[in-house]
Design a protein around this motif. Structure first.
Motif, PDB file in Angstrom:
ATOM      1  N   ALA A   1       0.824  -1.209   0.000  1.00 37.52           N
ATOM      2  CA  ALA A   1       0.000   0.000   0.000  1.00 37.52           C
ATOM      3  C   ALA A   1       0.857   1.258   0.000  1.00 37.52           C
ATOM      4  O   ALA A   1       0.356   2.356   0.221  1.00 37.52           O
ATOM      5  N   GLY A   2       2.173   1.102  -0.264  1.00 36.19           N
ATOM      6  CA  GLY A   2       3.071   2.255  -0.268  1.00 36.19           C
ATOM      7  C   GLY A   2       3.279   2.822  -1.653  1.00 36.19           C
ATOM      8  O   GLY A   2       2.420   2.699  -2.540  1.00 36.19           O
ATOM      9  N   MET A   3       4.462   3.420  -1.876  1.00 39.01           N
ATOM     10  CA  MET A   3       4.774   4.061  -3.151  1.00 39.01           C
ATOM     11  C   MET A   3       5.231   3.027  -4.181  1.00 39.01           C
ATOM     12  O   MET A   3       5.825   2.002  -3.817  1.00 39.01           O
ATOM     13  N   PRO A   4       4.974   3.305  -5.463  1.00 32.86           N
ATOM     14  CA  PRO A   4       5.474   2.388  -6.495  1.00 32.86           C
ATOM     15  C   PRO A   4       6.993   2.491  -6.634  1.00 32.86           C
ATOM     16  O   PRO A   4       7.588   3.526  -6.334  1.00 32.86           O
ATOM     17  N   VAL A   5       7.606   1.407  -7.099  1.00 33.94           N
ATOM     18  CA  VAL A   5       9.051   1.392  -7.333  1.00 33.94           C
ATOM     19  C   VAL A   5       9.338   2.148  -8.621  1.00 33.94           C
ATOM     20  O   VAL A   5       8.752   1.849  -9.669  1.00 33.94           O
ATOM     21  N   LEU A   6      10.229   3.134  -8.556  1.00 35.12           N
ATOM     22  CA  LEU A   6      10.544   3.944  -9.727  1.00 35.12           C
ATOM     23  C   LEU A   6      11.204   3.082 -10.800  1.00 35.12           C
ATOM     24  O   LEU A   6      12.189   2.397 -10.536  1.00 35.12           O
ATOM     25  N   ASN A   7      10.631   3.126 -12.003  1.00 36.27           N
ATOM     26  CA  ASN A   7      11.156   2.372 -13.148  1.00 36.27           C
ATOM     27  C   ASN A   7      11.281   0.882 -12.838  1.00 36.27           C
ATOM     28  O   ASN A   7      12.187   0.206 -13.308  1.00 36.27           O
ATOM     29  N   GLY A   8      10.367   0.382 -12.034  1.00 39.66           N
ATOM     30  CA  GLY A   8      10.404  -1.033 -11.684  1.00 39.66           C
ATOM     31  C   GLY A   8       9.006  -1.566 -11.444  1.00 39.66           C
ATOM     32  O   GLY A   8       8.005  -0.981 -11.874  1.00 39.66           O
ATOM     33  N   ARG A   9       8.954  -2.675 -10.734  1.00 38.13           N
ATOM     34  CA  ARG A   9       7.666  -3.301 -10.434  1.00 38.13           C
ATOM     35  C   ARG A   9       7.431  -3.333  -8.940  1.00 38.13           C
ATOM     36  O   ARG A   9       8.366  -3.362  -8.160  1.00 38.13           O
ATOM     37  N   GLY A  10       6.139  -3.371  -8.579  1.00 38.78           N
ATOM     38  CA  GLY A  10       5.791  -3.540  -7.179  1.00 38.78           C
ATOM     39  C   GLY A  10       5.626  -2.214  -6.438  1.00 38.78           C
ATOM     40  O   GLY A  10       5.874  -1.134  -6.968  1.00 38.78           O
ATOM     41  N   PHE A  11       5.190  -2.361  -5.196  1.00 38.21           N
ATOM     42  CA  PHE A  11       4.940  -1.218  -4.332  1.00 38.21           C
ATOM     43  C   PHE A  11       5.557  -1.474  -2.970  1.00 38.21           C
ATOM     44  O   PHE A  11       5.761  -2.621  -2.561  1.00 38.21           O
ATOM     45  N   GLY A  12       5.841  -0.376  -2.272  1.00 34.51           N
ATOM     46  CA  GLY A  12       6.320  -0.483  -0.910  1.00 34.51           C
ATOM     47  C   GLY A  12       5.163  -0.715   0.059  1.00 34.51           C
ATOM     48  O   GLY A  12       4.044  -1.069  -0.343  1.00 34.51           O
ATOM     49  N   ASP A  13       5.413  -0.514   1.330  1.00 33.26           N
ATOM     50  CA  ASP A  13       4.409  -0.758   2.371  1.00 33.26           C
ATOM     51  C   ASP A  13       3.896   0.550   2.950  1.00 33.26           C
ATOM     52  O   ASP A  13       4.531   1.606   2.853  1.00 33.26           O
ATOM     53  N   MET A  14       2.726   0.451   3.571  1.00 32.19           N
ATOM     54  CA  MET A  14       2.191   1.531   4.376  1.00 32.19           C
ATOM     55  C   MET A  14       2.363   1.134   5.841  1.00 32.19           C
ATOM     56  O   MET A  14       1.968   0.031   6.237  1.00 32.19           O
ATOM     57  N   VAL A  15       2.977   2.004   6.610  1.00 32.00           N
ATOM     58  CA  VAL A  15       3.213   1.723   8.018  1.00 32.00           C
ATOM     59  C   VAL A  15       2.365   2.681   8.851  1.00 32.00           C
ATOM     60  O   VAL A  15       2.503   3.902   8.740  1.00 32.00           O
ATOM     61  N   ILE A  16       1.486   2.111   9.664  1.00 27.96           N
ATOM     62  CA  ILE A  16       0.592   2.893  10.506  1.00 27.96           C
ATOM     63  C   ILE A  16       1.104   2.847  11.940  1.00 27.96           C
ATOM     64  O   ILE A  16       1.258   1.762  12.511  1.00 27.96           O
ATOM     65  N   GLN A  17       1.367   4.013  12.498  1.00 24.23           N
ATOM     66  CA  GLN A  17       1.791   4.088  13.902  1.00 24.23           C
ATOM     67  C   GLN A  17       0.590   4.494  14.750  1.00 24.23           C
ATOM     68  O   GLN A  17      -0.016   5.541  14.528  1.00 24.23           O
ATOM     69  N   ILE A  18       0.266   3.646  15.726  1.00 22.30           N
ATOM     70  CA  ILE A  18      -0.921   3.833  16.540  1.00 22.30           C
ATOM     71  C   ILE A  18      -0.662   4.863  17.638  1.00 22.30           C
ATOM     72  O   ILE A  18       0.377   4.850  18.293  1.00 22.30           O
TER      73      ILE A  18
END
Length: 376
Positions: free
Chosen positions: A312-329
């Motif tokens: 659920a994070g940002m896409p990889v520049l000039n690549g495939r896939g996405f990073g993560d979303m980190v939620i701090q409670i």
């Protein structure tokens, strides 16, 4: 020295690369050059020998033949030997031009009058959402373009530039100081090697004019703060028909009201009620992908706990896939309580101190119901 091994003359191994051989020749040539040892027959003979050795070993084909057949490869009409009369070892300045030519800019010939244009920089600010999805933007840049009346040559229509008489088209003039020869830009042609007798009136002989250009630029998904995008040939036009420089787009991200970014990872702080933190539950978190992500809160969650939402994070520049979303409670403590809510919390405090131990499930169910009423 006629039969001395070329590698021994240059004091290098037979496996030495081209750079090592050149460095050895440079050092030895400066030591024994006749200009530095006037009247010394031994130095002159040695200089001729190392010059012949270098002339052979710097050429891949000659070196291969020498490695296989030795001096016999260049006898009986062959090339590269030291026989056949005196050699013209030239002046000390020739040594510098041959060895340092690539550093001093000297190529032994005339320079082109075409000068490359300058590179340009453009700072572009975009939102985090635009960095996530990518976008096409149109920018306006103040730059120089080729002059139309003279076609970029700088000379008046029907005329042309002529070779500079001061430097003979080299663009450089030489001044000798002792054993050193210094080169400097020709003052007549300013290093171009040519002069224009009748300059173009539109560009005054420069071959280019100032103009504002509009460009359409594609920003790929996944760009980050400081990402540099190079557009070849979109910089300033070169003087007198020279090649254009490049345009560099530097990306800057606006601050986002929810997310902070580290590479492809998005960080966000999410407040939850004290009952949700204690009993567990599910919350919804909006993402940059315009989806609402369900985040499961484990029972007993404390402030500062980080929960990961994969992909659920940002896409990889000039690549495939996405990073993560980190939620701090961040567990919220209420500041305004009704009398009934205070009563329930007092009951809870008694269970902590052991004064009273009501049925856990019933107590927590009541507490959550009341708390939900408070937060609605």
């Amino acid at each position: 020295m006629l039969d001395t091994d070329y590698y021994e003359l240059l004091q290098v191994e037979r496996t030495a690369d081209e750079r090592t051989i050149k460095s050895a020749y440079r050092r030895l040539a400066m030591e024994c050059h006749p200009d530095r040892n006037p009247g010394c027959a031994d130095s002159e003979a040695r200089f001729k020998a190392i010059s012949a050795a270098y002339d052979c070993l710097k050429d891949p084909q000659k070196r291969a033949a020498y490695d296989r057949f030795g001096h016999a490869a260049f006898q009986n009409g062959g090339h590269g030997g030291m026989g056949g009369g005196a050699q013209d070892f030239g002046s000390f300045s020739d040594i510098f031009e041959n060895i340092f030519g690539e550093f001093m800019g000297g190529q032994g010939g005339r320079r082109s009058n075409a000068l490359r244009g300058s590179d340009l920089r453009y700072d572009l600010e975009i939102t985090l959402e635009e960095a996530f999805a990518g976008k096409t933007v149109e920018v306006k840049i103040d730059t120089t373009v080729a002059c139309q009346p003279c076609g970029g040559s700088g000379a008046k229509a029907g005329t042309s530039a002529r070779t500079c008489g001061t430097c003979d088209g080299r663009g450089q003039v030489r001044a000798r100081q002792g054993i050193f020869v210094l080169e400097q830009t020709c003052p007549s042609c300013r290093g171009t090697g040519q002069v224009i007798a009748e300059p173009c009136e539109a560009c005054r002989g420069d071959g280019r004019v100032e103009k504002q250009r509009g460009l359409e630029i594609r920003i790929p998904a996944g760009v980050d703060e400081g990402t540099r995008i190079r557009l070849s040939g979109e910089g300033e036009a070169g003087a007198r028909g020279g090649p254009a420089g490049d345009l560099y787009i530097f990306v800057h991200l606006q601050r986002h009201r929810i997310f902070q970014r580290d590479g492809t990872t998005l960080f966000a702080r999410c407040p939850v009620s004290i009952t949700t933190a204690a009993l567990g539950g599910t919350i919804e978190m909006p993402g940059l992908d315009r989806e609402r992500h369900a985040i499961k809160i484990p029972a007993g969650t404390q402030t500062g706990k980080q929960l990961h939402q994969r992909g659920a994070g940002m896409p990889v520049l000039n690549g495939r896939g996405f990073g993560d979303m980190v939620i701090q409670i961040e567990v919220e403590t209420p500041t305004r309580l009704s009398s009934r809510q205070k009563e329930l919390l007092e009951e809870f405090r008694k269970t902590e101190t052991g004064e009273e131990c009501p049925a856990s499930s019933g107590f927590f169910a009541k507490l959550k119901t009341m708390w939900d009423d408070l937060t609605d």
